[in-house]
Scaffold this motif. Structure first.
Motif, PDB file in Angstrom:
ATOM      1  N   THR A 132     -32.840  27.157 -27.185  1.00  0.00           N
ATOM      2  CA  THR A 132     -32.970  28.435 -27.326  1.00  0.00           C
ATOM      3  C   THR A 132     -34.517  28.985 -27.201  1.00  0.00           C
ATOM      4  O   THR A 132     -35.333  28.546 -27.631  1.00  0.00           O
ATOM      5  CB  THR A 132     -32.737  28.806 -28.919  1.00  0.00           C
ATOM      6  N   THR A 174     -31.489  34.500 -38.033  1.00  0.00           N
ATOM      7  CA  THR A 174     -30.479  34.318 -37.406  1.00  0.00           C
ATOM      8  C   THR A 174     -30.061  32.937 -36.726  1.00  0.00           C
ATOM      9  O   THR A 174     -28.931  32.396 -35.895  1.00  0.00           O
ATOM     10  CB  THR A 174     -30.136  35.290 -36.389  1.00  0.00           C
ATOM     11  N   ASP A 207     -35.954  40.286 -21.237  1.00  0.00           N
ATOM     12  CA  ASP A 207     -36.709  41.437 -22.271  1.00  0.00           C
ATOM     13  C   ASP A 207     -37.760  40.588 -23.172  1.00  0.00           C
ATOM     14  O   ASP A 207     -37.504  39.703 -23.558  1.00  0.00           O
ATOM     15  CB  ASP A 207     -35.864  42.305 -22.954  1.00  0.00           C
ATOM     16  N   SER A 219     -36.361  38.636 -26.932  1.00  0.00           N
ATOM     17  CA  SER A 219     -34.795  38.480 -26.547  1.00  0.00           C
ATOM     18  C   SER A 219     -34.504  36.999 -26.715  1.00  0.00           C
ATOM     19  O   SER A 219     -35.659  36.189 -26.635  1.00  0.00           O
ATOM     20  CB  SER A 219     -34.530  39.109 -25.009  1.00  0.00           C
ATOM     21  N   THR A 253     -32.243  33.607 -25.261  1.00  0.00           N
ATOM     22  CA  THR A 253     -31.803  33.081 -24.101  1.00  0.00           C
ATOM     23  C   THR A 253     -31.328  31.629 -24.678  1.00  0.00           C
ATOM     24  O   THR A 253     -32.086  30.982 -25.062  1.00  0.00           O
ATOM     25  CB  THR A 253     -32.533  32.879 -23.019  1.00  0.00           C
ATOM     26  N   ASP A 254     -29.926  31.362 -24.188  1.00  0.00           N
ATOM     27  CA  ASP A 254     -29.602  30.046 -24.809  1.00  0.00           C
ATOM     28  C   ASP A 254     -28.820  29.117 -23.805  1.00  0.00           C
ATOM     29  O   ASP A 254     -28.333  29.544 -22.801  1.00  0.00           O
ATOM     30  CB  ASP A 254     -28.248  30.588 -25.741  1.00  0.00           C
ATOM     31  N   ARG A 285     -25.588  29.686 -21.661  1.00  0.00           N
ATOM     32  CA  ARG A 285     -24.562  30.166 -22.399  1.00  0.00           C
ATOM     33  C   ARG A 285     -25.027  31.724 -22.417  1.00  0.00           C
ATOM     34  O   ARG A 285     -23.800  32.246 -22.574  1.00  0.00           O
ATOM     35  CB  ARG A 285     -24.838  29.556 -23.784  1.00  0.00           C
ATOM     36  N   SER A 286     -26.113  32.247 -22.830  1.00  0.00           N
ATOM     37  CA  SER A 286     -26.406  33.643 -22.907  1.00  0.00           C
ATOM     38  C   SER A 286     -27.733  33.827 -22.343  1.00  0.00           C
ATOM     39  O   SER A 286     -28.718  33.221 -22.545  1.00  0.00           O
ATOM     40  CB  SER A 286     -26.101  34.081 -24.333  1.00  0.00           C
ATOM     41  N   LEU A 287     -28.154  35.050 -21.915  1.00  0.00           N
ATOM     42  CA  LEU A 287     -29.222  35.678 -21.407  1.00  0.00           C
ATOM     43  C   LEU A 287     -29.760  36.729 -21.897  1.00  0.00           C
ATOM     44  O   LEU A 287     -29.048  37.696 -21.932  1.00  0.00           O
ATOM     45  CB  LEU A 287     -29.182  35.601 -19.884  1.00  0.00           C
ATOM     46  N   GLY A 288     -30.837  36.674 -22.879  1.00  0.00           N
ATOM     47  CA  GLY A 288     -31.450  37.973 -23.282  1.00  0.00           C
ATOM     48  C   GLY A 288     -30.560  38.972 -24.180  1.00  0.00           C
ATOM     49  O   GLY A 288     -30.789  39.921 -24.218  1.00  0.00           O
ATOM     50  N   LYS A 289     -29.993  38.211 -24.935  1.00  0.00           N
ATOM     51  CA  LYS A 289     -29.300  39.122 -26.106  1.00  0.00           C
ATOM     52  C   LYS A 289     -30.202  39.536 -27.113  1.00  0.00           C
ATOM     53  O   LYS A 289     -31.210  39.188 -27.490  1.00  0.00           O
ATOM     54  CB  LYS A 289     -28.041  37.985 -26.559  1.00  0.00           C
TER      55      LYS A 289
END
Length: 188
Positions: free
Chosen positions: A8, A43, A167, A170, A172-173, A184-188
């Protein structure tokens, strides 16, 4: 089969320089960003390792998340050479050709600092060495370093750096099955 590895990447909070689009990361966080980072910490699921870039903004963001991070120089900000502590507008006005070269050629370092290709090598090497580390590693670092990690996981060239935004504050995973990194995910 090796244990799954989760990485992460948390982008550090804002500083005075980021408000001005400047190249400086070794400053304190702006008021309020530590509170936002503290909320992010609640979180995160089980964290096995918390790492931070050595610059003050990254260390303060990591501390706000809730634990003392280990400093890892692989995640340090890009060395901007003589552009350190200058704004993008100042550089565009005083050295437009140098700025254009830097953006168009990832191996160029007209500022006398670190070329983007060297950042990519540094981050890619860390990722290769930790492909089978197992567990959950959280790293607080800079947007440009996160972009390098994402592009490395995608086997994208360093020239793609300016086609990706990350950002501040943010998440990123990335995940590894021991063979490759997957975004898995970018900048949530």
């Amino acid at each position: 089969m090796s244990r799954a590895t989760r990485l992460t990447l948390i982008s550090r909070g804002r500083t005075e320089a980021t408000k001005l689009s400047g190249f400086s990361s070794d400053e304190p966080l702006l008021e309020g960003d530590a509170n936002i980072a503290a909320g992010m910490g609640s979180t995160l699921r089980r964290v096995d390792r918390l790492l931070s870039a050595p610059e003050r903004s990254a260390r303060e963001t990591a501390a706000a998340i809730g634990a003392a991070p280990a400093i890892d120089p692989a995640f340090r900000d890009l060395a901007y050479g003589r552009w350190q502590d200058k704004t993008l507008a100042d550089i565009a006005a005083s050295e437009p050709d140098a700025l254009g070269l830097w953006i168009s050629d990832p191996s160029a370092a007209p500022h006398g600092g670190e070329p983007v290709t060297q950042l990519f090598e540094r981050v890619s090497q860390w990722m290769a060495q930790n492909l089978t580390a197992g567990g959950h590693t959280v790293v607080v670092t800079h947007p440009i370093v996160i972009k390098a990690a994402v592009l490395s996981s995608l086997d994208a060239p360093a020239s793609s750096l300016w086609k990706l935004d990350v950002d501040l504050l943010s998440v990123t995973d990335l995940r590894s099955d021991g063979r490759r990194w997957v975004l898995r995910s970018l900048g949530k």
